[in-house]
Motif scaffolding. Structure first.
Motif, PDB file in Angstrom:
ATOM      1  N   SER A 128     -22.082  -3.387 -32.072  1.00 20.15           N
ATOM      2  CA  SER A 128     -22.766  -4.425 -31.284  1.00 20.15           C
ATOM      3  C   SER A 128     -22.236  -4.466 -29.856  1.00 20.15           C
ATOM      4  O   SER A 128     -23.001  -4.633 -28.909  1.00 20.15           O
ATOM      5  CB  SER A 128     -22.580  -5.798 -31.934  1.00 20.15           C
ATOM      6  OG  SER A 128     -23.284  -5.861 -33.145  1.00 20.15           O
ATOM      7  N   VAL A 188     -23.625  -1.464 -27.969  1.00 15.51           N
ATOM      8  CA  VAL A 188     -25.031  -1.696 -27.631  1.00 15.51           C
ATOM      9  C   VAL A 188     -25.139  -2.703 -26.494  1.00 15.51           C
ATOM     10  O   VAL A 188     -25.906  -2.510 -25.549  1.00 15.51           O
ATOM     11  CB  VAL A 188     -25.829  -2.157 -28.873  1.00 15.51           C
ATOM     12  CG1 VAL A 188     -27.230  -2.618 -28.483  1.00 15.51           C
ATOM     13  CG2 VAL A 188     -25.907  -1.036 -29.892  1.00 15.51           C
ATOM     14  N   TYR A 224     -31.045  -2.100 -29.234  1.00 15.15           N
ATOM     15  CA  TYR A 224     -30.853  -1.018 -30.206  1.00 15.15           C
ATOM     16  C   TYR A 224     -31.927   0.049 -30.027  1.00 15.15           C
ATOM     17  O   TYR A 224     -31.694   1.221 -30.300  1.00 15.15           O
ATOM     18  CB  TYR A 224     -30.845  -1.571 -31.639  1.00 15.15           C
ATOM     19  CG  TYR A 224     -29.541  -2.243 -31.981  1.00 15.15           C
ATOM     20  CD1 TYR A 224     -28.522  -1.531 -32.594  1.00 15.15           C
ATOM     21  CD2 TYR A 224     -29.320  -3.583 -31.670  1.00 15.15           C
ATOM     22  CE1 TYR A 224     -27.309  -2.134 -32.902  1.00 15.15           C
ATOM     23  CE2 TYR A 224     -28.112  -4.194 -31.966  1.00 15.15           C
ATOM     24  CZ  TYR A 224     -27.108  -3.465 -32.584  1.00 15.15           C
ATOM     25  OH  TYR A 224     -25.913  -4.062 -32.873  1.00 15.15           O
ATOM     26  N   LEU A 253     -30.631   2.392 -27.606  1.00 17.77           N
ATOM     27  CA  LEU A 253     -29.615   3.229 -28.250  1.00 17.77           C
ATOM     28  C   LEU A 253     -30.283   4.406 -28.970  1.00 17.77           C
ATOM     29  O   LEU A 253     -29.887   5.560 -28.789  1.00 17.77           O
ATOM     30  CB  LEU A 253     -28.795   2.410 -29.246  1.00 17.77           C
ATOM     31  CG  LEU A 253     -27.830   3.187 -30.137  1.00 17.77           C
ATOM     32  CD1 LEU A 253     -26.632   3.668 -29.340  1.00 17.77           C
ATOM     33  CD2 LEU A 253     -27.371   2.315 -31.297  1.00 17.77           C
TER      34      LEU A 253
END
Length: 130
Positions: A85, A88, A96, A99
């Motif tokens: 987390s 990110v 996300y 990502l």
């Protein structure tokens, strides 16, 4: 909803100690060291690092007649979830999706990988057994 406390990142050596503790659930410094055969750190250094982990809330210490026993306070899953987390948040502005896009652009994910991820998401959405 209760906000989770941020977990400080661990050094590679601290992470190795935590992995050993997660594996055994609880143990003395000597038990931890047995699971770290690649480490050439002396007992005192490992003990000092475990003390720092205790100060930072990663482990708890209980007294024992001949030494202390240490146990993880932060679970392995919780550590990895919070670490991811933070990555990110810091590098992908909390997205996300960005990502995944990054891994796709860097060719770390194949089309097949992405299709499998979509199947996994679909399976979780339809899973009513939990």
């Amino acid at each position: 909803m209760k906000e989770k406390k941020e977990i400080a990142p661990l050094t590679p050596q601290e992470e190795a100690i935590m992995k050993a503790l997660w594996q055994i659930s609880r143990g003395e410094i000597s038990d931890i060291m047995k699971l770290m055969p690649e480490s050439d750190q002396p007992y005192t250094t490992i003990a000092s690092m475990v003390g720092k982990l205790e100060e930072n809330g990663f482990v708890k210490r209980t007294g024992k007649r001949r030494g202390f026993v240490y146990a993880p306070v932060v679970s392995e899953q919780e550590y990895y979830n919070r670490s991811l987390s933070k990555i990110v948040s810091d590098f992908f502005t909390g997205s996300y999706k960005d990502l995944i896009r990054h891994f796709a652009r860097e060719e770390k994910l194949t089309k097949s990988d992405l299709e499998e991820i979509l199947r996994m998401i679909g399976d979780e959405d339809g899973d009513t057994t939990n």
